[in-house]
Design an enzyme around this catalytic site. Structure first.
Site, PDB file in Angstrom:
ATOM      1  CE  LYS A  43       3.004  42.045  71.477  1.00  0.00           C
ATOM      2  NZ  LYS A  43       3.187  43.370  71.085  1.00  0.00           N
ATOM      3  CG  ASP A  54       0.247  39.763  68.708  1.00  0.00           C
ATOM      4  OD1 ASP A  54      -0.643  39.232  68.512  1.00  0.00           O
ATOM      5  OD2 ASP A  54       0.149  40.881  69.637  1.00  0.00           O
TER       6      ASP A  54
END
Length: 277
Positions: free
Chosen positions: A7, A134
């Site tokens: 990410k 996250d």
């Protein structure tokens, strides 16, 4: 075999602080750099988790993957099934690319898709928040805008950048970087719009965590300055809490040329060409 993609934060604003955690908003994308997860069912009392590969050193025994399995077992959500899990780490640690969190998210995706894990959406969100803030971004990964109230708006249209991902031979502690944030930004991404992912908007945005990281590590400042000055670089920005700094390009050719120039200047750094997916 499961591909667990890295990410990146194209932009990140720290907008305030809750009791313990900071409130952030971020533009998030995924890149084709990935860890590989190989798993099989085993007839044992306990799961077996091992890490291999270039970035497997110093991963502690209690980690995002073991925490996930422990929670799933505690709630008996795997129906007493145990797994042998091998993770080949291609994503560096302490780089701001969410490697560990995305490993946990990739396993959740696998368990749900294989109908091993059956869980209500609210319970899934609670489970993910117990592992890492996250992790939720890696559930069916796609470009997304994370709003400071925790809402996430996902986009199916692919954002297309060729990128040069660079990392010095040290990492950044997420806890330390956030602990030094003492000013907040006004939210900019609400209401969320896909046009925010266009280069002309992105290059005028920031990562609020850069100020702390670049101040503590002058090497990161040197890297960002050099990457920003490369021919055809649209912009360069740290991902997450660092220590990776990413330069963005429209073409593969420009990215490749930048790669050659970068390794001549910073030959001890880890550096790869990648692209958003």
């Amino acid at each position: 075999m499961i591909k667990s993609y890295a990410k990146i934060n194209l932009a990140l604003n720290v907008t305030g602080k809750k009791t313990h955690l900071h409130k952030i908003e971020s533009l998030v994308s995924f890149i084709d750099l990935h860890d590989l997860i190989i798993l099989k069912k085993i007839d044992k009392k306990n799961h077996k988790v091992i890490f291999k590969g270039k970035f497997s050193k110093n991963i502690v025994k209690v980690n995002t993957v073991t925490n996930l399995l422990k929670l799933l077992d505690k709630k008996n959500l795997l129906n007493n099934q145990k797994f042998d899990i091998k993770i080949v780490k291609n994503i560096p640690q302490e780089a701001g690319m969410g490697g560990g969190s995305m490993n946990a998210a990739s396993l959740i995706n696998f368990f749900i898709n294989q109908k091993i894990l059956k869980i209500k959406k609210n319970d899934l969100i609670k489970l993910m928040n117990q592992i890492g803030s996250d992790v939720i971004l890696g559930i069916n990964p796609s470009s997304a805008i994370l709003l400071s109230n925790g809402d996430i708006k996902k986009y199916k249209n692919k954002i297309k950048f060729h990128i040069l991902v660079t990392k010095p031979n040290f990492g950044c502690s997420t806890k330390y970087i956030y602990s030094k944030v003492n000013s907040f930004s006004k939210p900019q991404f609400n209401p969320p719009k896909q046009k925010l992912f266009e280069a002309k908007y992105l290059k005028n945005l920031d990562n609020d965590l850069e100020k702390v990281a670049l101040n503590k590590y002058p090497e990161l400042k040197r890297m960002k300055s050099y990457l920003s000055s490369l021919p055809n670089a649209l912009f360069a920005r740290m991902s997450g809490s660092g220590s990776s700094i990413v330069a963005y390009f429209h073409s593969k050719k420009a990215c490749k040329k930048a790669h050659i120039q970068y390794i001549q200047k910073f030959n001890s750094h880890w550096c790869i060409e990648s692209k958003t997916i």
